[in-house]
Design a protein around this motif. Structure first.
Motif, mmCIF file in Angstrom:
data_model
loop_
_atom_site.group_PDB
_atom_site.id
_atom_site.type_symbol
_atom_site.label_atom_id
_atom_site.label_comp_id
_atom_site.label_asym_id
_atom_site.label_seq_id
_atom_site.Cartn_x
_atom_site.Cartn_y
_atom_site.Cartn_z
ATOM 1 N N LEU A 5 0.858 -1.181 0.000
ATOM 2 C CA LEU A 5 0.000 0.000 0.000
ATOM 3 C C LEU A 5 0.898 1.235 0.000
ATOM 4 O O LEU A 5 1.671 1.451 0.942
ATOM 5 C CB LEU A 5 -0.912 0.005 1.233
ATOM 6 C CG LEU A 5 -1.679 1.309 1.516
ATOM 7 C CD1 LEU A 5 -2.514 1.733 0.315
ATOM 8 C CD2 LEU A 5 -2.541 1.152 2.762
ATOM 9 N N VAL A 6 0.817 2.039 -1.058
ATOM 10 C CA VAL A 6 1.591 3.269 -1.176
ATOM 11 C C VAL A 6 0.673 4.442 -0.840
ATOM 12 O O VAL A 6 -0.300 4.693 -1.558
ATOM 13 C CB VAL A 6 2.171 3.437 -2.595
ATOM 14 C CG1 VAL A 6 2.905 4.772 -2.716
ATOM 15 C CG2 VAL A 6 3.104 2.280 -2.924
ATOM 16 N N ASP A 47 0.656 -6.372 2.603
ATOM 17 C CA ASP A 47 1.753 -6.996 3.339
ATOM 18 C C ASP A 47 2.704 -5.966 3.929
ATOM 19 O O ASP A 47 3.434 -6.259 4.873
ATOM 20 C CB ASP A 47 2.531 -7.938 2.411
ATOM 21 C CG ASP A 47 1.667 -9.071 1.905
ATOM 22 O OD1 ASP A 47 1.293 -9.929 2.713
ATOM 23 O OD2 ASP A 47 1.357 -9.090 0.701
ATOM 24 N N ILE A 48 2.731 -4.760 3.355
ATOM 25 C CA ILE A 48 3.610 -3.691 3.819
ATOM 26 C C ILE A 48 3.021 -2.361 3.370
ATOM 27 O O ILE A 48 2.330 -2.298 2.338
ATOM 28 C CB ILE A 48 5.051 -3.865 3.287
ATOM 29 C CG1 ILE A 48 5.991 -2.810 3.867
ATOM 30 C CG2 ILE A 48 5.078 -3.848 1.767
ATOM 31 C CD1 ILE A 48 7.466 -3.065 3.543
ATOM 32 N N ILE A 49 3.293 -1.297 4.148
ATOM 33 C CA ILE A 49 2.773 0.030 3.825
ATOM 34 C C ILE A 49 3.933 1.011 3.702
ATOM 35 O O ILE A 49 4.801 1.068 4.582
ATOM 36 C CB ILE A 49 1.796 0.530 4.905
ATOM 37 C CG1 ILE A 49 0.620 -0.447 5.059
ATOM 38 C CG2 ILE A 49 1.283 1.924 4.563
ATOM 39 C CD1 ILE A 49 -0.315 -0.089 6.195
ATOM 40 N N LEU A 50 3.937 1.789 2.622
ATOM 41 C CA LEU A 50 4.847 2.921 2.461
ATOM 42 C C LEU A 50 4.007 4.163 2.727
ATOM 43 O O LEU A 50 3.102 4.492 1.948
ATOM 44 C CB LEU A 50 5.439 2.960 1.056
ATOM 45 C CG LEU A 50 6.166 1.694 0.600
ATOM 46 C CD1 LEU A 50 6.728 1.894 -0.804
ATOM 47 C CD2 LEU A 50 7.267 1.309 1.562
ATOM 48 N N LEU A 51 4.282 4.854 3.827
ATOM 49 C CA LEU A 51 3.374 5.873 4.340
ATOM 50 C C LEU A 51 4.042 7.237 4.422
ATOM 51 O O LEU A 51 4.964 7.450 5.227
ATOM 52 C CB LEU A 51 2.888 5.435 5.732
ATOM 53 C CG LEU A 51 1.936 6.353 6.483
ATOM 54 C CD1 LEU A 51 0.651 6.572 5.697
ATOM 55 C CD2 LEU A 51 1.631 5.756 7.856
ATOM 56 N N LEU A 108 15.032 1.856 -1.169
ATOM 57 C CA LEU A 108 13.679 1.558 -0.721
ATOM 58 C C LEU A 108 13.432 0.053 -0.724
ATOM 59 O O LEU A 108 12.901 -0.498 0.242
ATOM 60 C CB LEU A 108 12.657 2.253 -1.614
ATOM 61 C CG LEU A 108 11.184 1.939 -1.306
ATOM 62 C CD1 LEU A 108 10.821 2.378 0.103
ATOM 63 C CD2 LEU A 108 10.274 2.603 -2.341
ATOM 64 N N LEU A 109 13.824 -0.621 -1.791
ATOM 65 C CA LEU A 109 13.624 -2.072 -1.874
ATOM 66 C C LEU A 109 14.388 -2.799 -0.770
ATOM 67 O O LEU A 109 13.873 -3.750 -0.178
ATOM 68 C CB LEU A 109 14.062 -2.576 -3.252
ATOM 69 C CG LEU A 109 13.176 -2.149 -4.429
ATOM 70 C CD1 LEU A 109 13.870 -2.485 -5.746
ATOM 71 C CD2 LEU A 109 11.815 -2.830 -4.358
ATOM 72 N N ALA A 110 15.606 -2.345 -0.504
ATOM 73 C CA ALA A 110 16.399 -2.979 0.555
ATOM 74 C C ALA A 110 15.724 -2.816 1.912
ATOM 75 O O ALA A 110 15.678 -3.758 2.726
ATOM 76 C CB ALA A 110 17.805 -2.379 0.584
ATOM 77 N N ARG A 111 15.198 -1.634 2.186
ATOM 78 C CA ARG A 111 14.513 -1.392 3.457
ATOM 79 C C ARG A 111 13.229 -2.222 3.543
ATOM 80 O O ARG A 111 12.883 -2.742 4.605
ATOM 81 C CB ARG A 111 14.215 0.100 3.623
ATOM 82 C CG ARG A 111 15.464 0.937 3.859
ATOM 83 C CD ARG A 111 15.123 2.411 3.995
ATOM 84 N NE ARG A 111 16.314 3.212 4.201
ATOM 85 C CZ ARG A 111 16.850 3.467 5.386
ATOM 86 N NH1 ARG A 111 16.297 2.973 6.486
ATOM 87 N NH2 ARG A 111 17.938 4.216 5.494
ATOM 88 N N MET A 112 12.526 -2.339 2.439
ATOM 89 C CA MET A 112 11.310 -3.156 2.421
ATOM 90 C C MET A 112 11.628 -4.618 2.718
ATOM 91 O O MET A 112 10.946 -5.269 3.512
ATOM 92 C CB MET A 112 10.614 -3.030 1.057
ATOM 93 C CG MET A 112 9.963 -1.678 0.822
ATOM 94 S SD MET A 112 9.342 -1.478 -0.876
ATOM 95 C CE MET A 112 8.105 -2.806 -0.939
#
Length: 226
Positions: A5-6, A47-51, A108-112
């Motif tokens: 979710l972006v 599964d994950i949120i970028l907020l 960003l991908l690495a942090r995710m």
């Protein structure tokens, strides 16, 4: 397929992130305001949120606080200000990590991957899959065959993870498409056959052992003989 979710009110940034994440094999849903973010979260169960922190209607921090009352879903805060105040408030509110704009998509991908790996470990979800002499490291997205690395594309990796994750179970092509590409993507069934051939050329043929078996009229299966 993992769903992201972006939450971002800047359409240009949101579209850029969506395209990059979809290219990496993620399913992406989006929201442009705090209240919409809560509604989309309840409906989509990502599964994950970028907020983003700075949002109309409700701030990102308030969205995070409300989500934390009901869920431990991984959340990475995105802010235009790389300030200690934002970092501390975000982490105190329950964020798993933060990243400041502008950012490189690789970071960003690495942090995710890192926060999703930690979340999986906390829930007791295995970080590795094994069958015969094949090892799959889910966090690092690495595959070892008889101790040697196997170079796979992201789609090949997701396909292999799906088959091995359901070892000893026949998976239909429709099921594989849903797991690897997502139910919203139109992928022809013969695309599965193509990618299975790719995997066989990199795994079965190199090991002189059949890892992926065809079940005529049904689909594919990875059998664990141990």
């Amino acid at each position: 397929m993992q769903k992201v979710l972006v939450v971002e009110d800047d359409r240009g940034i949101a579209d850029f992130v969506r395209l990059e994440l979809e290219h990496e094999g993620f399913s992406v849903v989006s929201a442009e305001s705090g209240r919409t973010a809560l509604s989309v979260y309840e409906k989509e169960d990502p599964d994950i949120i970028l907020l983003d922190i700075m949002l109309p209607e409700l701030s990102g921090l308030e969205v995070l606080r409300r989500i934390r009352k009901i869920s431990h879903v991984p959340v990475i805060l995105v802010t235009a200000r790389d300030e200690t105040y934002d970092k501390v408030n975000g982490l105190d509110a329950g964020a798993d990590d933060y990243i400041a704009k502008p950012f490189e998509i690789e970071e960003l991908l690495a942090r995710m991957r890192a926060v999703m790996r930690r979340a999986a470990d906390a829930q007791g979800i295995p970080s590795e899959l094994r069958v015969k002499n094949l090892e799959i490291n889910l966090g690092k997205m690495e595959v070892l065959l008889e101790g040697q690395p196997v170079d796979l594309s992201r789609t090949e990796f997701l396909l292999l993870k799906t088959l091995v994750g359901h070892k000893n179970t026949v998976l239909s092509r429709d099921t594989i498409i849903s797991e690897v590409w997502g139910s919203n993507h139109y992928i022809e069934e013969n695309s599965v056959d193509v990618y299975v051939r790719y995997l066989r050329s990199k795994i079965d043929e190199k090991s002189n052992e059949e890892y992926i078996s065809t079940v005529r009229g049904s689909g594919y299966i990875v059998k664990d003989t141990d």
